[in-house]
Scaffold this active site. Structure first.
Site, PDB file in Angstrom:
ATOM      1  CE  LYS A  51      -2.837  -1.532   3.365  1.00 37.56           C
ATOM      2  NZ  LYS A  51      -4.055  -1.406   4.208  1.00 37.56           N
ATOM      3  CG  ASN A 165     -11.564  -3.629   7.696  1.00 35.38           C
ATOM      4  OD1 ASN A 165     -11.207  -4.692   8.211  1.00 35.38           O
ATOM      5  ND2 ASN A 165     -12.631  -2.966   8.089  1.00 35.38           N
ATOM      6  NE  ARG A 250     -10.701  -0.252  16.694  1.00 36.19           N
ATOM      7  CZ  ARG A 250     -10.837  -0.152  18.001  1.00 36.19           C
ATOM      8  NH1 ARG A 250     -10.133  -0.901  18.802  1.00 36.19           N
ATOM      9  NH2 ARG A 250     -11.703   0.706  18.517  1.00 36.19           N
TER      10      ARG A 250
END
Ligand SMILES: [Zn+2]
Length: 273
Positions: A51, A165, A250
């Protein structure tokens, strides 16, 4: 949250706009680089590493940037209005005679010697979209801590680079395993690296991220962003919970029926997506 596929596309756009061209202006708006001027130097190439973005310029220098949560690089023609955000969010401006690249909200912006790039990205595991992708090494790293929850292990860029995520949640669904399953108990764990590679490759050229067989906007993801809505496979409400360090996004999404925490449950057939 930008994932490996987004960073890969960003690198390609930056490369197309800047590589082989001389910089006519550089404006790096972080205190450490306030007096740094790269104008006059030719951009050699822009490469993604996980990334991270590495913009290599003549003279053995690399501008290292990371998009983290909501950073972006935008490319504009000379007369075009910059629309990537308010001026105070601009961290970098790199201009050539016919293109201007503007970096917004970049939490990481630093200038390195190209030979020292390893200091910035050397900790990364095999890059899912890199020329050096090594599935065996990625699997070895994933399984090095067998007690670690599957979701956390997939997200750790030191194991394999490029999963954020969204892909983490979708991969756990495709693997039919709870994000909290200790990775050492995942049946046929090599499917994790195979599926991760397949998802990233399938999405690197697309703007809308798709992990299901459907391109319909409300059916592009199995579980991510679908908290409380029925699982496409079994109809059970998708659950949400928090997983991982507080510095990252998260919220984890999973189907409690399709993704049991009991590893003895027989695995489902391969997805078609
Ligand atoms: Zn389900």
């Amino acid at each position: 949250m930008p994932e490996g596929d987004t960073v890969w596309r960003t690198a390609r756009r930056l490369h197309e706009a800047l590589a082989g061209r001389q910089l006519t202006r550089s404006d790096l708006r972080v205190p450490k680089l306030a007096t740094t001027d790269l104008s006059g130097r030719t951009v050699l190439e822009v490469v993604p590493r996980g990334k991270h973005l590495l913009t290599r310029v003549e003279g053995g220098l690399t501008l290292h940037s990371h998009l983290r949560m909501d950073g972006a690089w935008k490319i504009y023609a000379p007369a075009e209005r910059w629309r990537g955000g308010p001026g105070h969010q601009i961290r970098a401006v790199l201009a050539t005679a016919d293109r201007t690249a503007v970096g917004y909200r970049l939490p990481v912006l630093e200038l390195l010697r190209t030979t020292d790039e390893g200091d910035a990205v050397g900790h990364l595991g095999p890059d899912l979209l890199g020329p050096d992708w090594d599935a065996d090494e990625a699997l070895r790293r994933l399984l090095a801590d067998p007690a670690r929850p599957l979701g956390e292990a997939l997200l750790d860029q030191r194991n394999l680079a490029g999963i954020g995520n969204v892909f983490k949640c979708e991969l756990c669904f495709l693997l039919r395993a709870s994000p909290w399953l200790p990775i050492g108990r995942l049946p046929a764990p090599e499917r994790a690296t195979t599926l991760a590679k397949k998802l990233l490759e399938a999405n690197k050229d697309r703007l809308a991220r798709v992990t299901t067989p459907s391109a319909r906007p409300d059916r592009r993801q199995w579980v991510y962003g679908r908290g409380g809505r029925p699982c496409f496979r079994c109809g059970t409400a998708i659950r949400t919970g928090e997983q991982g360090p507080a510095t990252q996004e998260r919220v984890t999404y999973w189907c409690p029926v399709c993704q049991p925490e009991d590893a003895d449950t027989p695995s489902f057939p391969e997805p078609t997506g």
